[in-house]
Design a protein around this motif. Structure first.
Motif, PDB file in Angstrom:
ATOM      1  N   GLU A 138      61.655  27.570   3.054  1.00  0.00           N
ATOM      2  CA  GLU A 138      60.848  26.378   3.220  1.00  0.00           C
ATOM      3  C   GLU A 138      60.082  26.459   4.527  1.00  0.00           C
ATOM      4  O   GLU A 138      60.600  26.876   5.548  1.00  0.00           O
ATOM      5  CB  GLU A 138      61.732  25.126   3.227  1.00  0.00           C
ATOM      6  CG  GLU A 138      62.460  24.912   1.907  1.00  0.00           C
ATOM      7  CD  GLU A 138      63.300  23.664   1.959  1.00  0.00           C
ATOM      8  OE1 GLU A 138      63.229  22.958   2.971  1.00  0.00           O
ATOM      9  OE2 GLU A 138      64.014  23.404   0.979  1.00  0.00           O
ATOM     10  N   SER A 178      56.858  20.987   7.139  1.00  0.00           N
ATOM     11  CA  SER A 178      55.710  20.182   6.760  1.00  0.00           C
ATOM     12  C   SER A 178      55.067  19.533   7.967  1.00  0.00           C
ATOM     13  O   SER A 178      53.942  19.058   7.897  1.00  0.00           O
ATOM     14  CB  SER A 178      56.133  19.105   5.755  1.00  0.00           C
ATOM     15  OG  SER A 178      57.140  18.295   6.318  1.00  0.00           O
ATOM     16  N   SER A 228      49.694  24.846   7.187  1.00  0.00           N
ATOM     17  CA  SER A 228      50.985  24.300   6.796  1.00  0.00           C
ATOM     18  C   SER A 228      50.832  23.209   5.746  1.00  0.00           C
ATOM     19  O   SER A 228      51.616  23.118   4.807  1.00  0.00           O
ATOM     20  CB  SER A 228      51.707  23.751   8.031  1.00  0.00           C
ATOM     21  OG  SER A 228      52.955  23.215   7.674  1.00  0.00           O
ATOM     22  N   THR A 250      52.411  23.387   2.016  1.00  0.00           N
ATOM     23  CA  THR A 250      53.354  22.348   1.591  1.00  0.00           C
ATOM     24  C   THR A 250      52.879  21.683   0.306  1.00  0.00           C
ATOM     25  O   THR A 250      53.663  21.448  -0.623  1.00  0.00           O
ATOM     26  CB  THR A 250      53.509  21.295   2.694  1.00  0.00           C
ATOM     27  OG1 THR A 250      53.984  21.919   3.882  1.00  0.00           O
ATOM     28  CG2 THR A 250      54.504  20.215   2.267  1.00  0.00           C
ATOM     29  N   ARG A 310      54.762  21.734  -3.370  1.00  0.00           N
ATOM     30  CA  ARG A 310      55.112  20.502  -4.091  1.00  0.00           C
ATOM     31  C   ARG A 310      54.515  20.496  -5.495  1.00  0.00           C
ATOM     32  O   ARG A 310      55.175  20.077  -6.460  1.00  0.00           O
ATOM     33  CB  ARG A 310      54.622  19.296  -3.304  1.00  0.00           C
ATOM     34  CG  ARG A 310      55.429  19.016  -2.031  1.00  0.00           C
ATOM     35  CD  ARG A 310      54.847  17.853  -1.260  1.00  0.00           C
ATOM     36  NE  ARG A 310      55.639  17.556  -0.070  1.00  0.00           N
ATOM     37  CZ  ARG A 310      55.306  16.645   0.835  1.00  0.00           C
ATOM     38  NH1 ARG A 310      54.191  15.942   0.688  1.00  0.00           N
ATOM     39  NH2 ARG A 310      56.078  16.428   1.879  1.00  0.00           N
TER      40      ARG A 310
END
Length: 424
Positions: free
Chosen positions: A41, A44, A121, A125, A129
């Motif tokens: 990950e 965010s 970023s 992100t 998603r």
């Protein structure tokens, strides 16, 4: 000219390299850099530390204990006009996050890091998603379609052993054709892989047949309400057979699961013991399948989610076929098939093909999603999948349901969600 800041990363002491880009002396500082070592990950948001000169002075790549390059997010300046006096006298700490670096992370000299990295970023992100949302949408949609066609087939052709066999056979054929035409790359397996897969296939076969038997006797919604009790079986098996211990919150989350399932079963209008026991056996079998899968992945060659499920389907097909012939037999199948085609017409053949294809596709997508999302996200997605299946089946099949029965289902599903939260 250089300066060394020591930091702890994944239990390994690392030394970041200080880039020599300044003509003047570097400020002396004692930084407390908190690197979030989670390679799957990317952060965010970027922690701001109020230091304008650090991005220019600090090389943003670190090597962790596993030999992978980690990228440090920039410390965005807050316009405080800090001088080069020792920062420790000001009581300031530097906090940043890190993620796995790649060649696309390079920012040229002339590009502002404060502008380039936050935009990058944000894009990454958003893309992640959307990807997860796409997996969930496809997974839920395929599962709903499968359950609808599966119930239609079982209503007209009440032979769950053959139905289960056909779904595995069609899925295996699809993957063999994909490998032969090079649409998908064939897995590189060895004897240890198939040896480790054998107990997984046994548990998968039992769980698959038991769930199909359950749906042939009771409503789809009732089967999935009972199957929402799978976490309770998982905790019981792990605690008493494997000796694992869990936080008290996990045990507490089992209360609404068990209570909700009991309330739903007691108030089910079309209750059938065979259907109820089929769902319960399916729960137990799938718990053992998960346990064997975790152990099996540590041996043999590594195989991706899509090919892993394809191999699992083929192994289960080999196990299930002789039992299907022994339990039901060709004579019963021939008579039932003739009756179904006479009653339903040619659409019945499409129903059989559709339930077999969609069974393989939804399971394949679920295994592929495990490679992309965390176990917590997958668990939550699986809970919401049951909600979509229960709601859609009640609407399509006009399943009669009393308010107290719906309350039991809601309590059980809520308990499953709480369990997924407490388990983490």
């Amino acid at each position: 000219m250089s300066a060394i800041t020591k930091m702890m990363l994944g239990g390994v002491m690392c030394k970041p390299v200080i880039a020599e880009r300044r003509s003047g002396p570097l400020p002396k500082f004692r930084s407390q850099i908190n690197l979030k070592h989670k390679l799957s990950e990317k952060p965010s948001s970027i922690q701001q530390c109020g230091l304008t000169s650090l991005p220019c002075a600090l090389d943003r790549k670190f090597i962790n204990g596993y030999g992978r390059s980690l990228k440090l997010t920039p410390c965005l300046g807050l316009g405080l006009g800090l001088s080069q006096r020792p920062l420790r006298k000001r009581g300031l700490n530097v906090e940043a996050k890190a993620y796995e670096a790649s060649s696309s992370d390079y920012v040229p000299e002339g590009v502002s890091q404060e502008k380039a990295l936050p935009e990058e970023s944000t894009v990454q992100t958003t893309a992640q998603r959307l990807k997860i949302g796409g997996y969930f949408f496809v997974w839920w949609t395929l599962n709903v379609i499968f359950n609808i066609y599966n119930k239609k087939v079982l209503n007209a052709f009440p032979y769950p052993w053959l139905t289960s066999t056909l779904s595995l056979a069609v899925g295996s054929l699809m993957m063999l054709l994909s490998w032969a035409t090079r649409i998908a790359e064939a897995p590189d397996t060895d004897f240890d892989f198939w040896k480790a897969l054998a107990p997984v296939a046994v548990a998968h076969t039992i769980g698959h047949v038991a769930a199909t038997v359950s749906m042939s006797k009771v409503a789809v919604s009732f089967t999935h309400i009972i199957k929402s009790a799978e976490p309770a079986f998982s905790v019981i098996v792990s605690r008493f057979l494997l000796g694992e211990s869990f936080p008290f919150s996990v045990y507490l989350s089992l209360v609404p699961i068990i209570g909700g399932c009991a309330l739903a079963a007691a108030t089910e209008l079309n209750f059938d013991m065979t259907g109820f026991m089929g769902a319960m056996i399916s729960n137990l079998a799938f718990v053992f399948r998960n346990i064997f899968s975790k152990k099996g992945m540590k041996t043999g060659k590594s195989v991706g989610g899509m090919n892993y499920y394809a191999c699992l389907s083929m192994a289960s097909l080999v196990l299930l076929t002789p039992f299907a012939f022994a339990v039901e037999g060709p004579q019963a199948w021939a008579a039932g098939w003739q009756e179904a085609t006479k009653t339903i017409g040619p659409h019945f053949v499409w129903w059989v093909v559709a339930q077999s294809v969609f069974y393989h596709l939804y399971n394949q997508v679920s295994y592929m999603s495990l490679d992309q999302i965390s176990p917590l996200t997958f668990s939550i997605g699986n809970t919401m999948k049951r909600v979509s299946v229960i709601a859609s089946s009640i609407i399509i099949f006009h399943t009669p349901i009393r308010p107290v029965n719906a309350l039991g289902a809601a309590i059980a599903i809520l308990g499953t969600f709480l369990y997924s939260q407490a388990k983490q």
